[in-house]
Structure formats: structure tokens, C-alpha cells
Design a protein around this motif. Structure first.
Motif, PDB file in Angstrom:
ATOM      1  N   ARG A  11       0.830  -1.207   0.000  1.00 15.14           N
ATOM      2  CA  ARG A  11       0.000   0.000   0.000  1.00 15.14           C
ATOM      3  C   ARG A  11       0.861   1.252   0.000  1.00 15.14           C
ATOM      4  O   ARG A  11       0.551   2.249  -0.651  1.00 15.14           O
ATOM      5  CB  ARG A  11      -0.920  -0.002   1.217  1.00 15.14           C
ATOM      6  CG  ARG A  11      -2.054  -1.010   1.127  1.00 15.14           C
ATOM      7  CD  ARG A  11      -2.877  -1.003   2.395  1.00 15.14           C
ATOM      8  NE  ARG A  11      -4.079  -1.793   2.239  1.00 15.14           N
ATOM      9  CZ  ARG A  11      -4.944  -2.010   3.211  1.00 15.14           C
ATOM     10  NH1 ARG A  11      -4.731  -1.499   4.397  1.00 15.14           N
ATOM     11  NH2 ARG A  11      -6.027  -2.733   2.988  1.00 15.14           N
ATOM     12  N   ARG A  15       0.769   4.111  -2.679  1.00 13.86           N
ATOM     13  CA  ARG A  15       0.490   5.500  -2.302  1.00 13.86           C
ATOM     14  C   ARG A  15       1.537   6.436  -2.929  1.00 13.86           C
ATOM     15  O   ARG A  15       1.227   7.564  -3.310  1.00 13.86           O
ATOM     16  CB  ARG A  15       0.482   5.649  -0.784  1.00 13.86           C
ATOM     17  CG  ARG A  15      -0.014   7.001  -0.301  1.00 13.86           C
ATOM     18  CD  ARG A  15       0.071   7.096   1.206  1.00 13.86           C
ATOM     19  NE  ARG A  15      -0.868   6.215   1.871  1.00 13.86           N
ATOM     20  CZ  ARG A  15      -2.151   6.518   2.091  1.00 13.86           C
ATOM     21  NH1 ARG A  15      -2.635   7.664   1.671  1.00 13.86           N
ATOM     22  NH2 ARG A  15      -2.930   5.656   2.718  1.00 13.86           N
ATOM     23  N   SER A  20      -3.301  10.418  -3.284  1.00 10.04           N
ATOM     24  CA  SER A  20      -4.395   9.910  -2.452  1.00 10.04           C
ATOM     25  C   SER A  20      -5.649  10.772  -2.503  1.00 10.04           C
ATOM     26  O   SER A  20      -6.512  10.647  -1.640  1.00 10.04           O
ATOM     27  CB  SER A  20      -3.922   9.767  -0.998  1.00 10.04           C
ATOM     28  OG  SER A  20      -3.559  11.038  -0.472  1.00 10.04           O
ATOM     29  N   TRP A  23      -9.054   9.373  -6.362  1.00 12.00           N
ATOM     30  CA  TRP A  23     -10.360   8.692  -6.368  1.00 12.00           C
ATOM     31  C   TRP A  23     -11.496   9.710  -6.239  1.00 12.00           C
ATOM     32  O   TRP A  23     -12.487   9.649  -6.970  1.00 12.00           O
ATOM     33  CB  TRP A  23     -10.387   7.697  -5.221  1.00 12.00           C
ATOM     34  CG  TRP A  23     -11.530   6.718  -5.211  1.00 12.00           C
ATOM     35  CD1 TRP A  23     -11.526   5.439  -5.695  1.00 12.00           C
ATOM     36  CD2 TRP A  23     -12.829   6.943  -4.670  1.00 12.00           C
ATOM     37  NE1 TRP A  23     -12.756   4.844  -5.490  1.00 12.00           N
ATOM     38  CE2 TRP A  23     -13.585   5.753  -4.858  1.00 12.00           C
ATOM     39  CE3 TRP A  23     -13.448   8.012  -4.060  1.00 12.00           C
ATOM     40  CZ2 TRP A  23     -14.905   5.619  -4.458  1.00 12.00           C
ATOM     41  CZ3 TRP A  23     -14.777   7.893  -3.659  1.00 12.00           C
ATOM     42  CH2 TRP A  23     -15.491   6.707  -3.852  1.00 12.00           C
ATOM     43  N   TYR A 251     -20.841   3.554  -1.679  1.00 18.65           N
ATOM     44  CA  TYR A 251     -19.623   2.891  -1.221  1.00 18.65           C
ATOM     45  C   TYR A 251     -19.658   2.592   0.267  1.00 18.65           C
ATOM     46  O   TYR A 251     -18.911   1.745   0.747  1.00 18.65           O
ATOM     47  CB  TYR A 251     -18.401   3.736  -1.579  1.00 18.65           C
ATOM     48  CG  TYR A 251     -18.108   3.727  -3.060  1.00 18.65           C
ATOM     49  CD1 TYR A 251     -17.358   2.713  -3.627  1.00 18.65           C
ATOM     50  CD2 TYR A 251     -18.624   4.717  -3.893  1.00 18.65           C
ATOM     51  CE1 TYR A 251     -17.102   2.684  -4.994  1.00 18.65           C
ATOM     52  CE2 TYR A 251     -18.383   4.712  -5.254  1.00 18.65           C
ATOM     53  CZ  TYR A 251     -17.623   3.689  -5.804  1.00 18.65           C
ATOM     54  OH  TYR A 251     -17.382   3.657  -7.150  1.00 18.65           O
ATOM     55  N   VAL A 358     -12.475   3.896   1.946  1.00 18.92           N
ATOM     56  CA  VAL A 358     -12.457   3.211   0.650  1.00 18.92           C
ATOM     57  C   VAL A 358     -11.058   2.644   0.461  1.00 18.92           C
ATOM     58  O   VAL A 358     -10.069   3.398   0.457  1.00 18.92           O
ATOM     59  CB  VAL A 358     -12.803   4.166  -0.517  1.00 18.92           C
ATOM     60  CG1 VAL A 358     -12.699   3.425  -1.851  1.00 18.92           C
ATOM     61  CG2 VAL A 358     -14.200   4.753  -0.345  1.00 18.92           C
ATOM     62  N   ASP A 359     -10.958   1.353   0.311  1.00 17.81           N
ATOM     63  CA  ASP A 359      -9.649   0.705   0.214  1.00 17.81           C
ATOM     64  C   ASP A 359      -9.140   0.807  -1.220  1.00 17.81           C
ATOM     65  O   ASP A 359      -9.220  -0.135  -2.011  1.00 17.81           O
ATOM     66  CB  ASP A 359      -9.749  -0.747   0.664  1.00 17.81           C
ATOM     67  CG  ASP A 359      -8.369  -1.357   0.880  1.00 17.81           C
ATOM     68  OD1 ASP A 359      -7.378  -0.604   0.840  1.00 17.81           O
ATOM     69  OD2 ASP A 359      -8.293  -2.579   1.094  1.00 17.81           O
ATOM     70  N   ASP A 360      -8.604   1.987  -1.539  1.00 17.06           N
ATOM     71  CA  ASP A 360      -8.081   2.268  -2.878  1.00 17.06           C
ATOM     72  C   ASP A 360      -6.852   3.146  -2.713  1.00 17.06           C
ATOM     73  O   ASP A 360      -6.864   4.087  -1.913  1.00 17.06           O
ATOM     74  CB  ASP A 360      -9.144   2.992  -3.711  1.00 17.06           C
ATOM     75  CG  ASP A 360      -8.719   3.169  -5.157  1.00 17.06           C
ATOM     76  OD1 ASP A 360      -7.891   4.080  -5.416  1.00 17.06           O
ATOM     77  OD2 ASP A 360      -9.202   2.429  -6.027  1.00 17.06           O
ATOM     78  N   TYR A 363      -7.157   6.976  -2.576  1.00 20.82           N
ATOM     79  CA  TYR A 363      -8.095   7.519  -1.583  1.00 20.82           C
ATOM     80  C   TYR A 363      -7.368   7.629  -0.249  1.00 20.82           C
ATOM     81  O   TYR A 363      -6.597   6.743   0.129  1.00 20.82           O
ATOM     82  CB  TYR A 363      -9.309   6.593  -1.471  1.00 20.82           C
ATOM     83  CG  TYR A 363     -10.464   7.136  -0.667  1.00 20.82           C
ATOM     84  CD1 TYR A 363     -11.403   7.978  -1.242  1.00 20.82           C
ATOM     85  CD2 TYR A 363     -10.621   6.790   0.668  1.00 20.82           C
ATOM     86  CE1 TYR A 363     -12.486   8.469  -0.515  1.00 20.82           C
ATOM     87  CE2 TYR A 363     -11.694   7.271   1.406  1.00 20.82           C
ATOM     88  CZ  TYR A 363     -12.623   8.111   0.813  1.00 20.82           C
ATOM     89  OH  TYR A 363     -13.688   8.590   1.545  1.00 20.82           O
ATOM     90  N   ARG A 366      -8.084   4.677   3.911  1.00 22.81           N
ATOM     91  CA  ARG A 366      -8.197   3.319   3.378  1.00 22.81           C
ATOM     92  C   ARG A 366      -9.042   2.431   4.283  1.00 22.81           C
ATOM     93  O   ARG A 366      -9.804   1.591   3.800  1.00 22.81           O
ATOM     94  CB  ARG A 366      -6.792   2.715   3.218  1.00 22.81           C
ATOM     95  CG  ARG A 366      -5.853   3.520   2.334  1.00 22.81           C
ATOM     96  CD  ARG A 366      -6.236   3.431   0.864  1.00 22.81           C
ATOM     97  NE  ARG A 366      -6.123   2.089   0.352  1.00 22.81           N
ATOM     98  CZ  ARG A 366      -5.006   1.553  -0.133  1.00 22.81           C
ATOM     99  NH1 ARG A 366      -3.872   2.255  -0.127  1.00 22.81           N
ATOM    100  NH2 ARG A 366      -4.994   0.315  -0.623  1.00 22.81           N
TER     101      ARG A 366
END
Length: 856
Positions: A11, A15, A20, A23, A251, A358-360, A363, A366
């Protein structure tokens, strides 16, 4: 932890490759401008109807765990820039003010950087959302867009902000300038000065906001400078709020926040820091150079105590809690220096701010941990708080899945409460994220000026008394008992209500329902001499409560607004709300919050006891008369049934000139009063439950041997029921509709004031008729209306329920309770109420079956 750590490292690399905020920019259309802003900020979505997006700082150590030296360094660098701007002479006269909760540590570190030489620091104060009994506020202000809007200034030294040197105001971001203008306007009116400096990590104001700030400063005749690490802007689409809500709904269902699994509660190892006596835990009441020196001296020993429990640790998170940021940050920095390159230390804190995870990699938030509040909470302004004993939730972001071997939770002693250690609490949630959880408790600093038994400073109840004390006078009638406040008594925040009651929590007062009924009807005891065993609702009944709350919150908000505006129009401009405990207290709290939201008024609110057949608490009346003009007192209750309490109040007040016996109620189905929100007989969800929707307070008690002639009546605080408490949930569910009903309320009040509201006592006549028709012969055993019928089913031994013919959702919970207790429900025509509960007058123990139902 190798798998989790590997995931975290992946991650981190992601990143580094992806901004970040990408999204949110792609889906919401929010864009940042300005050189360096994307390096300092990410983006996330708020769960807040007032603002869709959240600027997430990478330097602050709030939502994103960061190296302590980076966090401290950013603030110190800003402080040095302020010194360069002001020059040494003016910098030495400066005072620093930080904003709660996010910028409390940033303000500290700016004050550190502003101080002269190594180890120096400027005097520092941060705002707070936690009222402290006995500490008079020197000011306060509102942060309109925030999830928790009200700020208090509670310096131990009232002269801290009274000088004419520069005032340095520190926040994490400078977005519109409204909060800063609110603060400066409030303080400038008290202590004018020539120079202000606003400090932030990023200055994201628009051109219009910048022009508004320049015009504001010119109007004051003061110079105002801005110091930031980067400057830019935020571009928002016109429909940002609507699109933001849609994204959160979409979401939010896909990626719910994580909480503790609720299986075990706390297994944290407690580490005694040996915090120095008299050293403030932060800047809530002021933090000067002498405090900085004392902390510097104590840090090595405190770090040693933590290091003894960290053997073999590779990645450590030091987690502060809400406003408590600076002490855990300094501890983290000390550990970072001591552990060296063999380990990694990060710092972040919990927060009140509800944000969508949001696990992206594009974003900023996370993962999220969600847990009940464990401090002495204020309240969220957007109605999002739903958990725990206080009815509010707290959050920790980017902790889950981050690969930490050890998490050190640092809380102040006010936060070291059962909710912290309970299943599903913060420590339980952290146990799912790391192999080891340590707990370090910092003593909450109590200023020498605090007087524990005075009304809480900053609360509605304490405002007038504290003003008298600030003028050099004594509080009136020192022989009177003092009010009680949450969280020590009740789960309501201290600012919501002052309880004119004595705490009988340690006394065994509960008796089985059948025994109480027999004693009451035989004349052997009064109902107020004992307490019923608190009803613990089934899962089915709880679902009915939540469904009823969802269905009626808008209607209740309209009624709250109507009765509050009627009181302000006819009994204003600053009425003193006195609710009849306990059914009236949630209504009093809501009326107070309406006055604040609609008019910016902080109305005093007390809760007092009134007992049918015994009258009102006369000691409480003496207290009210000593602190307020009796003509300003407005008595508040939840609803009227047949009007017995209305009559009781009028009779009880006859010997006390000046008090107006007119009762203000949310609902008046019995047509017993002139001041009401509605005369419909509908389900008020606060009637569905007992203490768990009324601040965890029992009904009031008046019994010889426990309550003397100069005592307040008594009540119990059911702390053990905190896990089932929905008091805050009920208030917030109603409050979130205030804006939507404001226009309707205005029309309703105008219509009411133009009509004849003279009580007809229709309900009383109906009760007399029912008593005669059913051979009861005692109107006190006829309980009309949805609220009173619910009380019969929860507290008494009911005989039967009369229900208006036809279906109705307002009766769903009544029918369920009646079925559970084996009580028949009889549908009738011509009933002025939705339902009526009947208690059979010939009840005795011998006439009761095994299920407790009275024989017919």
C-alpha cells in the motif's frame, strides 16, 4: 504479522505512485490547485450533510499515521516563520491559540517553534468541546461546517488572552476563514489588539474568501497575516453535496467501517507513565514555557516505561485520542529517537469526524475503526453518532491493516471509562489490528480555579452563576445542594442539562412489579418510594423502537420546533427551561438544541422531580429562585395524559410566587395546556423505553430516610446499561431534521398564536367516563395516550388496553408489549386517544397468575 505488513508495504508503494486524492477527484469532481498541495493533502468523503469532501493532511498525524518528527517539524517550521514575520520583540509578546480537535498538537508545536531558543515556547491555549465544571469560559465560537460546531475557551488564567500582543491562531487548514473570523470577532470585542496571525499547513481560500478576510481585518482596524506551508484552492462542482451523498450511500454499503468484534473487551497492558503532578495534559487550560520544560524533563523516564514493554517490536503506532494529541505525539517522538533505525514509529489519533473508508490507493482513508465514545463527549452536529454508552461513535483511520506490531493507546483519565475497555470499545478494536496493545493514561488536568460543586462552566445551567462569580460575587445561597452533570451523572453531555437531583445509585430501590403494585394500591407505599426493575427490551422490541424513531423523527422535530418557538415568542427572550424528570428531559434537551441551532441561544436547562400526590421538589425550586428570575422559568414535560401532572404542578407552585405554572409539552392529546408542539396522540419513541432513552437516569425517588427536607429528590444513574443506551441516538435522529422543518414550524406557530388554545380538558372527561364504564372508580388507574399506556406496560401490572379501532403503526410496540405480558387489547370506537392503559383496582398478589397478569 508478516502478511499484514507485506500488504501495508504494498500500500505504501502504491500510495507513492498514486495521489491519495485521485479517487475523489475522478468521482466527485473536487480538484485542488496550487503548488505542493497534492503533496500535503489527500481527499476523502465526509459522512456530513454540510460538506461532502475532507482535505486529509499527510503532515498532521490525525487521519494518516505519520512519523512523529515530521508532525512536530511541520509545526515548529511554521512557528519559526511566525517569529521571522513578527520580529523578536513582538514574537516574545505573542500568545498562540489552537483549534480543537484537529489542530491541538499543531498549535502546540507552532508555539514551540515560536519560542525563543532551544526549549523555549510561547504561551499556548487550545479551544475545547469538553466543558469542565468550575472553569468559567472566557469566550466561545462556532465552526459552522464542522461535525461538532461549538468551541469553548477555558484558560486557567483568565488574563491569558487579555494582553495586546499578537494573537496567533492555528488550524490545520485555512479553507474559507469563517471560523477564524468568528473567533477574532468574539475575542476582539473583549480584548482589542492590533495584530493577528493565522497559521495553517495549507491556505486553500478562494479569492472571494481572501477579500472577505481583508475587509474584516480592515473593519477591526487590525493587521492580519497568514502563514502556511502551501497555498492553493479547491474547485467544487455545483452539485457536490448531492453527489457526495450518493457516493457515501453507494460505497458505504460496500465498505463498512470496522469495529471491535465484541467478543472479548480489553486485553491491553496498562503502562504507568508516572506523569508529573501538576503538569497539564495539554493546552485545554493553557500551556506555558514552564510546562514545556517540565514535560521535556519527564519524557525520558516515561519513554523508558514504554520501552520496557516494547521488546521485539518492529512497527509501533502511538495513538492519541481526540483533543489529546500533543502529549502522545511527544511520547512518540521520544520513542522514535530511542528506538532508532531498527524500528519504525508512527503517530495518529482518534477523531469524532465520520469519514467514508475506501480501500483504494487513490483515496486518503483506506480503513476505519469504529467504536463507542469513551470520553466525556459533546455531540456530533450531523446526527451521525450511533454507538456506545453515550450514543456517539468515534473513529480511528488507516490503523486497521497497517501492519503495526504494537499500538500504544494514550488517553486522559476522563477517557479511561468502561466504554474504553468494553467489548467493541477502542481497545477491543485495536486488538484486532496488532499483536500487542498498550494503554497509557495521562491524568486530566484540573485547574486550581475549578470548584467541583459549582455548575459546569460553559453549560446552560451554569452560565448565569459563573457570570456572577466572575464578577467577584459568590454563588447565591451556598447552603443549597449542587446540580449533577453528565458524564458523572447521566449519559447526556454536561451542557445539555443540569440535574437538580441527588444520586442514589448505590441504594437498592428496585422491587418486582407485582410487589410494587400491591403496595401502591393497598396504600402501604407510594409509587415514588421504590423503583420498578428496568425493562430490558427484546430484540424484536428494539427493532420496533428504531423503526418508530425513523418513522416519527421528522414529526417530533416539527413539534419540538413549534413548542420551542412558542416559548421563545411568549416567554422569551431567554427562558430558563426546567424539565420534569425524566420524561420531560429529552424534550428539554431538544428545545435547548433548537434554540441554539435556530437562534444561537444557549438556554439554561435543568431537570427537577415532581411526584403525583407529593408535589414538586421544593429544594429545587429554592435553587432555581436563587439563580434565576422565577418569571423566566418554563416547566417542560413530554406529553399530557389526563392532565394529572398539569394540575399537580399548578397546586405545588401556589406557595411559590413568581413561578408560572403553565406547562410546555411536546404533545398535548388531553388538551390540558396552552403551550404545546402538537395535540396529536402519536408515538414519541422516548416513551418506548425507560432510562436507556433518558440519559440512563431512573424515575425520581422520594422516600423518608433518603431525602431530607433540604435535599433534592433522588434518582439512580444506571451506568451498567451504557451498552444499551440510545439517548444520544434519539436526540440526534430528531435534531438532524431541524433545518428541514424550520419553515413549517414558522407557519405552525403563527397559526397557533392566532387561535384559541384554551385547554378543554377533553382528555380528563374521557378518563372519568372510562373509569365509570369499566368499574374502576379511580382515575389514577386509567392511563390515557400512547406514552402513558407504554408506561403501564413497562412499569405496572396492566389489566387491559383500549385501542382506537383500526390499524396504526403508533400501536405496534403497545401490541407487542401487551402480547408479551398476556394483556388483552380491546378495540373501541369514539376514543379521543390512540390508546388507553387500564390498571385493575382489585389487584392483589393472590389474584395474580404465574405470568404476573392481574386476575379479571
Amino acid at each position: 504479522m508478516s502478511d499484514t505488513a507485506g500488504t501495508y508495504e504494498d500500500r505504501e508503494r502504491a500510495r507513492d505512485r498514486v495521489w491519495s486524492g485521485a479517487w475523489v477527484t475522478e468521482r466527485l469532481g473536487v480538484r485542488l490547485s496550487g503548488e505542493g498541495t497534492e503533496r500535503l493533502l489527500g481527499l476523502a468523503l465526509r459522512r456530513n450533510p454540510k460538506r461532502a469532501h475532507l482535505l486529509v493532511s499527510t503532515l498532521l498525524g490525525k487521519h494518516v499515521p505519520q512519523r512523529p518528527m515530521v508532525v512536530l517539524g511541520a509545526g515548529a517550521r511554521l512557528g519559526r516563520r511566525v517569529r521571522d514575520l513578527l520580529g523578536d520583540a513582538e514574537a516574545d509578546r505573542a500568545v498562540v491559540l489552537g483549534y480543537a480537535e484537529t489542530a491541538t498538537a499543531l498549535g502546540h508545536s507552532v508555539a514551540d517553534g515560536l519560542g525563543r531558543g532551544p526549549g523555549g515556547a510561547a504561551p499556548y491555549l487550545h479551544s475545547t468541546r469538553r466543558p469542565v465544571p468550575g472553569v468559567a469560559p472566557v469566550g466561545g465560537f462556532e465552526e459552522e461546517h464542522s461535525h461538532a460546531t461549538s468551541h469553548l475557551l477555558l484558560p486557567e488564567d483568565p488574563g491569558l488572552l487579555a494582553g495586546d500582543g499578537p494573537l496567533v491562531l492555528v488550524d490545520d487548514e485555512f479553507s474559507t476563514g469563517r471560523t477564524v473570523r468568528n473567533t477574532i470577532a468574539a475575542l476582539h470585542a473583549l480584548h482589542p489588539r492590533e495584530r493577528y496571525v493565522v497559521v495553517a499547513l495549507v491556505d486553500m481560500r478562494s479569492a472571494a474568501d481572501t477579500a472577505a478576510m481583508e475587509k474584516f481585518a480592515a473593519g477591526l482596524g487590525a493587521r492580519l497575516d497568514v502563514v502556511a506551508l502551501a497555498a492553493g484552492g479547491v474547485e467544487l462542482p455545483d452539485d457536490v453535496l448531492e453527489r457526495g451523498r450518493e457516493l457515501v450511500e453507494r460505497y458505504g454499503a460496500e465498505a463498512p467501517a470496522r469495529g471491535g468484534d465484541g467478543s472479548g473487551g480489553s486485553s491491553a497492558l496498562r503502562v504507568d507513565l508516572d506523569w508529573p503532578d501538576g503538569l497539564p495534559d495539554g493546552g485545554r487550560h493553557g500551556f506555558g514555557p514552564e510546562h514545556r520544560a517540565a514535560l521535556d524533563a519527564a519524557l525520558p523516564d516515561m519513554a523508558d516505561r514504554l520501552l520496557a514493554a516494547l521488546e521485539g517490536t518492529r512497527r509501533v503506532l502511538v495513538l492519541g485520542t481526540e483533543e489529546l494529541m500533543y502529549a502522545p505525539l511527544r511520547l512518540a517522538h521520544e520513542l522514535e529517537q530511542r528506538l532508532g533505525k531498527g524500528a519504525e514509529v508512527r503517530f495518529s489519533t482518534t477523531t469524532r469526524s465520520p469519514v467514508l473508508p475506501v480501500d483504494d490507493p487513490g483515496y486518503a482513508i483506506r480503513t476505519a475503526l469504529r467504536f463507542p465514545a469513551h470520553d466525556a463527549p459533546g455531540r456530533t452536529g450531523d446526527g451521525t453518532g450511533t454507538g456506545g454508552g453515550t450514543g456517539e461513535e468515534r473513529y480511528a483511520y488507516n490503523v486497521a491493516g497497517a501492519g503495526f506490531d504494537t499500538v500504544i493507546a494514550v488517553v486522559d483519565s476522563e477517557g479511561d471509562r468502561p466504554e474504553l475497555h468494553a467489548p467493541g470499545g477502542l481497545l477491543d478494536a485495536l486488538a484486532g489490528c496488532a499483536e500487542r496493545v498498550l494503554l497509557a493514561v495521562v491524568p486530566s488536568y484540573v485547574p486550581s480555579s475549578a470548584v467541583p460543586d459549582r455548575p459546569a462552566a460553559g453549560t446552560a445551567a451554569g452560565a448565569d452563576a459563573e457570570a456572577d462569580a466572575a464578577d467577584g460575587g459568590e454563588l447565591p445561597d451556598e447552603t443549597l445542594p449542587r446540580p449533577l452533570y453528565g458524564p458523572d451523572f447521566s449519559s447526556y453531555p454536561a451542557e445539555d442539562v443540569a440535574w437538580l437531583l441527588q444520586d442514589l445509585s448505590g441504594v437498592e430501590l428496585e422491587a418486582p412489579t407485582e410487589e410494587r403494585e400491591e403496595a401502591i394500591q393497598s396504600g402501604g407505599a407510594h409509587y415514588a418510594e421504590s423503583l420498578p426493575v428496568e425493562y430490558q427490551p427484546s430484540e424484536e422490541y428494539q427493532r420496533l423502537f428504531h423503526g418508530a424513531l425513523d418513522a416519527s423523527a421528522l414529526r417530533i422535530a416539527r413539534a419540538v420546533g413549534t413548542v420551542a418557538e412558542t416559548v421563545l415568542a411568549e416567554r422569551g427572550p431567554r427562558p430558563v427551561l426546567v424539565s420534569l424528570a425524566r420524561a420531560g428531559t429529552p424534550v428539554g434537551v431538544l428545545m435547548r438544541r433548537w434554540a441554539r441551532a435556530a437562534h444561537g441561544l444557549e438556554l439554561p436547562h435543568y431537570a427537577v422531580s415532581i411526584v403525583r400526590g407529593k408535589g414538586i421538589d421544593t429544594t429545587a425550586l429554592r435553587y432555581l429562585a436563587a439563580h434565576h428570575d422565577p418569571a423566566d422559568v418554563v416547566f417542560v414535560d413530554g406529553w399530557t395524559g389526563k392532565g394529572a401532572i398539569t394540575r399537580e404542578l399548578a397546586e405545588a407552585l401556589e406557595p411559590f410566587p413568581g413561578f408560572d405554572p403553565e406547562l410546555a409539552v411536546l404533545a398535548d392529546p388531553g388538551s390540558c395546556v396552552r403551550t404545546f408542539g402538537t395535540r396529536e396522540d402519536f408515538l414519541i419513541p422516548s416513551a418506548c423505553l425507560n432510562s436507556t432513552v433518558s440519559g440512563l437516569i431512573s424515575r425520581t425517588v422520594l422516600r423518608a430516610g433518603l431525602v431530607g427536607p433540604d435535599d433534592f429528590h433522588g434518582a439512580k444513574f444506571y451506568r451498567e446499561l451504557s451498552g444499551a443506551d440510545v439517548s444520544g441516538l434519539f436526540l440526534e435522529a430528531v435534531e438532524r431534521h431541524f433545518d428541514a422543518v424550520r419553515e413549517d414550524v414558522g407557519g405552525a406557530v403563527r397559526a397557533l398564536r392566532a387561535t384559541d388554545r384554551t385547554p378543554t380538558w377533553e382528555g380528563w372527561r374521557a378518563v372519568e367516563r372510562i373509569s365509570e364504564e369499566y368499574g374502576i372508580g379511580d382515575v389514577n388507574l386509567v392511563k390515557p395516550g400512547v406514552g402513558e399506556t407504554t408506561r403501564v406496560l413497562l412499569r405496572r401490572v396492566p389489566w387491559r388496553i383500549l385501542a382506537r379501532r383500526g390499524p396504526g403503526a403508533d400501536l405496534d410496540h403497545v401490541r407487542l408489549l401487551a402480547e408479551q405480558r398476556g394483556v388483552p387489547v380491546e378495540e373501541v370506537d369514539g376514543l379521543p386517544y390512540t390508546c388507553v392503559g387500564l390498571i385493575h383496582p382489585r389487584y392483589t398478589r393472590g389474584a395474580t397468575g404465574a405470568d404476573g397478569k392481574a386476575a379479571r
